[in-house]
Design an enzyme around this catalytic site. Structure first.
Site, PDB file in Angstrom:
ATOM      1  N   GLU A  90       0.902  -0.641  -0.105  1.00  0.00           N
ATOM      2  CA  GLU A  90       0.254  -0.014   0.448  1.00  0.00           C
ATOM      3  C   GLU A  90       0.363   0.966  -0.042  1.00  0.00           C
ATOM      4  O   GLU A  90       2.083   1.072   0.579  1.00  0.00           O
ATOM      5  CB  GLU A  90      -0.856  -0.163   1.443  1.00  0.00           C
ATOM      6  N   CYS A 103       3.405   8.419   0.882  1.00  0.00           N
ATOM      7  CA  CYS A 103       3.906   7.610   1.563  1.00  0.00           C
ATOM      8  C   CYS A 103       3.978   6.170   1.354  1.00  0.00           C
ATOM      9  O   CYS A 103       3.028   5.466   0.724  1.00  0.00           O
ATOM     10  CB  CYS A 103       2.702   7.610   2.523  1.00  0.00           C
ATOM     11  N   CYS A 110       6.849  -6.414   8.114  1.00  0.00           N
ATOM     12  CA  CYS A 110       8.186  -5.691   8.286  1.00  0.00           C
ATOM     13  C   CYS A 110       8.124  -6.553   9.495  1.00  0.00           C
ATOM     14  O   CYS A 110       7.931  -7.830   9.974  1.00  0.00           O
ATOM     15  CB  CYS A 110       7.318  -4.334   9.560  1.00  0.00           C
ATOM     16  N   CYS A 114       7.126  -3.890  16.135  1.00  0.00           N
ATOM     17  CA  CYS A 114       6.216  -3.363  16.821  1.00  0.00           C
ATOM     18  C   CYS A 114       4.922  -3.278  17.235  1.00  0.00           C
ATOM     19  O   CYS A 114       4.152  -3.362  16.948  1.00  0.00           O
ATOM     20  CB  CYS A 114       6.817  -1.918  16.616  1.00  0.00           C
ATOM     21  N   CYS A 117       1.679  -1.389  16.086  1.00  0.00           N
ATOM     22  CA  CYS A 117       1.937  -1.129  14.843  1.00  0.00           C
ATOM     23  C   CYS A 117       1.241  -2.190  14.079  1.00  0.00           C
ATOM     24  O   CYS A 117       1.595  -3.592  14.321  1.00  0.00           O
ATOM     25  CB  CYS A 117       3.385  -1.267  14.217  1.00  0.00           C
ATOM     26  N   SER A 189      11.925   7.030   6.774  1.00  0.00           N
ATOM     27  CA  SER A 189      11.862   7.191   8.710  1.00  0.00           C
ATOM     28  C   SER A 189      11.718   5.568   8.477  1.00  0.00           C
ATOM     29  O   SER A 189      11.947   4.562   8.301  1.00  0.00           O
ATOM     30  CB  SER A 189      10.116   6.961   8.585  1.00  0.00           C
ATOM     31  N   LEU A 213      10.817   7.204  18.267  1.00  0.00           N
ATOM     32  CA  LEU A 213      11.767   6.948  19.810  1.00  0.00           C
ATOM     33  C   LEU A 213      10.454   6.133  20.711  1.00  0.00           C
ATOM     34  O   LEU A 213      10.623   5.189  20.049  1.00  0.00           O
ATOM     35  CB  LEU A 213      12.059   8.274  19.704  1.00  0.00           C
ATOM     36  N   ASN A 288      -3.205   5.593  16.244  1.00  0.00           N
ATOM     37  CA  ASN A 288      -4.723   5.452  15.508  1.00  0.00           C
ATOM     38  C   ASN A 288      -4.864   4.210  15.667  1.00  0.00           C
ATOM     39  O   ASN A 288      -3.495   2.439  15.071  1.00  0.00           O
ATOM     40  CB  ASN A 288      -3.988   5.217  13.919  1.00  0.00           C
ATOM     41  N   CYS A 331      -0.975   6.305   9.858  1.00  0.00           N
ATOM     42  CA  CYS A 331       0.099   5.745  10.201  1.00  0.00           C
ATOM     43  C   CYS A 331      -0.090   4.566  11.114  1.00  0.00           C
ATOM     44  O   CYS A 331      -1.295   4.136  11.901  1.00  0.00           O
ATOM     45  CB  CYS A 331       1.043   6.243  11.140  1.00  0.00           C
TER      46      CYS A 331
HETATM   47  N1  SAH Z   1       9.555   1.074   9.862  1.00  0.00           N
HETATM   48  C1  SAH Z   1       9.793   3.023  10.019  1.00  0.00           C
HETATM   49  C2  SAH Z   1       9.205   3.371   8.864  1.00  0.00           C
HETATM   50  C3  SAH Z   1       7.002   3.217   9.402  1.00  0.00           C
HETATM   51  S1  SAH Z   1       6.153   3.248  10.210  1.00  0.00           S
HETATM   52  C4  SAH Z   1       8.999   3.087  11.253  1.00  0.00           C
HETATM   53  O1  SAH Z   1       9.208   2.219  12.284  1.00  0.00           O
HETATM   54  O2  SAH Z   1       9.913   4.508  11.673  1.00  0.00           O
HETATM   55  C5  SAH Z   1       6.219   4.630  10.490  1.00  0.00           C
HETATM   56  C6  SAH Z   1       5.703   5.407  12.053  1.00  0.00           C
HETATM   57  O3  SAH Z   1       4.187   4.674  11.801  1.00  0.00           O
HETATM   58  C7  SAH Z   1       6.652   4.759  12.849  1.00  0.00           C
HETATM   59  O4  SAH Z   1       6.583   6.592  13.393  1.00  0.00           O
HETATM   60  C8  SAH Z   1       5.684   3.954  13.446  1.00  0.00           C
HETATM   61  O5  SAH Z   1       6.265   4.272  14.931  1.00  0.00           O
HETATM   62  C9  SAH Z   1       4.444   5.552  13.380  1.00  0.00           C
HETATM   63  N2  SAH Z   1       2.865   4.115  14.034  1.00  0.00           N
HETATM   64  C10 SAH Z   1       2.788   3.092  13.345  1.00  0.00           C
HETATM   65  N3  SAH Z   1       1.859   2.472  13.895  1.00  0.00           N
HETATM   66  C11 SAH Z   1       1.259   3.313  14.701  1.00  0.00           C
HETATM   67  C12 SAH Z   1      -0.230   3.114  14.900  1.00  0.00           C
HETATM   68  N4  SAH Z   1      -0.723   2.485  14.577  1.00  0.00           N
HETATM   69  N5  SAH Z   1      -0.691   4.538  15.158  1.00  0.00           N
HETATM   70  C13 SAH Z   1       0.532   5.950  15.212  1.00  0.00           C
HETATM   71  N6  SAH Z   1       1.396   5.781  14.508  1.00  0.00           N
HETATM   72  C14 SAH Z   1       1.858   4.439  13.776  1.00  0.00           C
HETATM   73 FE1  SF4 Z   2       7.808  -1.703  11.207  1.00  0.00          FE
HETATM   74 FE2  SF4 Z   2       7.437   0.836  11.641  1.00  0.00          FE
HETATM   75 FE3  SF4 Z   2       6.195  -0.868  12.268  1.00  0.00          FE
HETATM   76 FE4  SF4 Z   2       8.361  -1.070  13.424  1.00  0.00          FE
HETATM   77  S1  SF4 Z   2       6.180   0.851  12.791  1.00  0.00           S
HETATM   78  S2  SF4 Z   2       6.754  -2.718  12.856  1.00  0.00           S
HETATM   79  S3  SF4 Z   2       9.240  -0.697  12.228  1.00  0.00           S
HETATM   80  S4  SF4 Z   2       6.637  -0.433   9.971  1.00  0.00           S
END
Ligand code: SAH
Ligand code: SF4
Length: 340
Positions: A90, A103, A110, A114, A117, A189, A213, A288, A331
């Site tokens: 996507e 984006c 991945c 995390c 996410c 990122s 972070l 989110n 995000c």
């Molecule tokens: N893997 C990379 C880039 C993709 S994630 C990274 O983690 O930086 C892009 C951003 O979305 C990151 O800053 C992550 O912390 C944020 N993110 C992930 N899941 C989210 C959620 N459910 N709500 C808000 N931000 C989220």
């Molecule tokens: Fe991967 Fe970024 Fe999601 Fe963490 S926040 S699981 S690094 S996509």
């Protein structure tokens, strides 16, 4: 079939010379591939007919196909692509005043896991090729009349975990003979994979950097981001402050606000201490939600209080508007397992 978009401009030139063609053919090819957005190799009208045919029989023009396009009430659009081997990725198009940002994703899934996410909770399938990364931009550009102005590498996947392909893609995106965006308009990122980050930083500014972070201290970070155990945020921060001192654009730190977990004023105070003296920008992203997630969105007043506290401590702090939430395009809401 393979794609010529897996080659950087220098590699494309080598490819052309190895075939005994003249060097300027590389320039012409790149203009067709990245600027004119043709429908087939037959459109490459300044190349000899035989060459066009030869290319058409061997190379793929686009590695992705749009299978769904959703438009949010706020104007955000989500493109779902199918790869040639039947995977889904996507990209999200975000119009904002004088900017049009795309984006893009770098992996199917991945490996970082995390907890907040959705992509991370679905696991990992494979890396995207350089052509698949770049084609997200070109295929979207083919579907819209306005020019894209910014690219953020913040979709599915950890870009530095697919280092070679991501860096090749950045080279194509910023090369004046290819997509020709300034590196200041391209943001990557990352969670901060230290060996790759150091390699990237050592080359000087190639992109604008953003580091996820997400927690005020290492132990809280380890609870939500397994990567903290291998690559501690403190080492990431000192690496950045060592390299980015003279960069025109300082790095950004992203901080996902999770209700009751990292959104209190005590958390804000700890965060300010962690980043004390570092030239940076802070982006707050209210969580989110997605189906099955164990976290909740923070209260609006807590987000504002958090921001105000950091501003008082002299940081420049922005709250990311979560665009496209109604179509799961915000995000952390992107997914690669596709169910109709
Ligand atoms: N893997 C990379 C880039 C993709 S994630 C990274 O983690 O930086 C892009 C951003 O979305 C990151 O800053 C992550 O912390 C944020 N993110 C992930 N899941 C989210 C959620 N459910 N709500 C808000 N931000 C989220
Ligand atoms: Fe991967 Fe970024 Fe999601 Fe963490 S926040 S699981 S690094 S996509």
């Amino acid at each position: 079939m393979v794609s010529l978009k897996n080659l950087t401009y220098t590699e494309l030139e080598r490819f052309v010379l190895e075939r005994g063609w003249q060097r300027y053919r590389a320039y012409q090819l790149a203009a067709w591939l990245y600027k004119h957005l043709p429908d087939s190799f037959d459109d490459f009208t300044n190349l000899p007919k035989g060459v066009r045919k030869w290319l058409g029989e061997r190379f793929l023009l686009y590695s992705l196909e749009v299978v769904e396009r959703q438009i949010s009430t706020d104007g955000t659009q989500k493109f779902l692509f199918r790869t040639k081997d039947g995977n889904f990725v996507e990209s999200v198009l975000i119009p904002d005043k004088d900017r049009l940002t795309l984006c893009i994703s770098t992996q199917v899934g991945c490996r970082m896991g995390c907890r907040f996410c959705l992509t991370g909770n679905q696991g990992f399938k494979r890396n995207l090729s350089c052509a698949e990364i770049v084609d997200q931009i070109l295929v979207v550009q083919k579907h819209i009349p306005e020019r894209l102005t910014n690219i953020v590498i913040m979709g599915m996947g950890e870009p530095l975990d697919n280092y070679e392909n991501t860096l090749k893609a950045i080279s194509i995106i910023t090369d004046p003979r290819c997509i020709a965006l300034s590196y200041r308009k391209v943001t990557l990122s990352t969670v901060g994979l230290i060996p790759q980050l150091e390699r990237l930083l050592a080359q000087g500014p190639k992109v604008t950097l953003s580091v996820s972070l997400n927690a005020p201290n290492p132990s809280k970070r380890a609870e939500i981001m397994p990567v903290e155990r291998g690559y501690p945020i403190k080492r990431v921060i000192s690496l950045l402050s060592r390299y980015c001192k003279r960069w025109r654009k300082p790095p950004t730190f992203e901080y996902v606000l999770l209700r009751g977990f990292n959104d209190s004023l005590e958390d804000a105070a700890e965060l300010a201490d962690l980043l004390k003296g570092i030239r940076c920008k802070i982006n707050l992203i209210p969580f989110n939600p997605w189906e099955g997630s164990s976290f909740e969105r923070p209260l609006e007043e807590d987000v504002l209080a958090f921001q105000e506290y950091l501003i008082e401590r002299n940081f420049s702090v922005f709250v990311r508007k979560s665009r496209g939430r109604d179509i799961l395009a915000a995000c952390g809401q992107l997914r690669w397992k596709y169910q109709r």
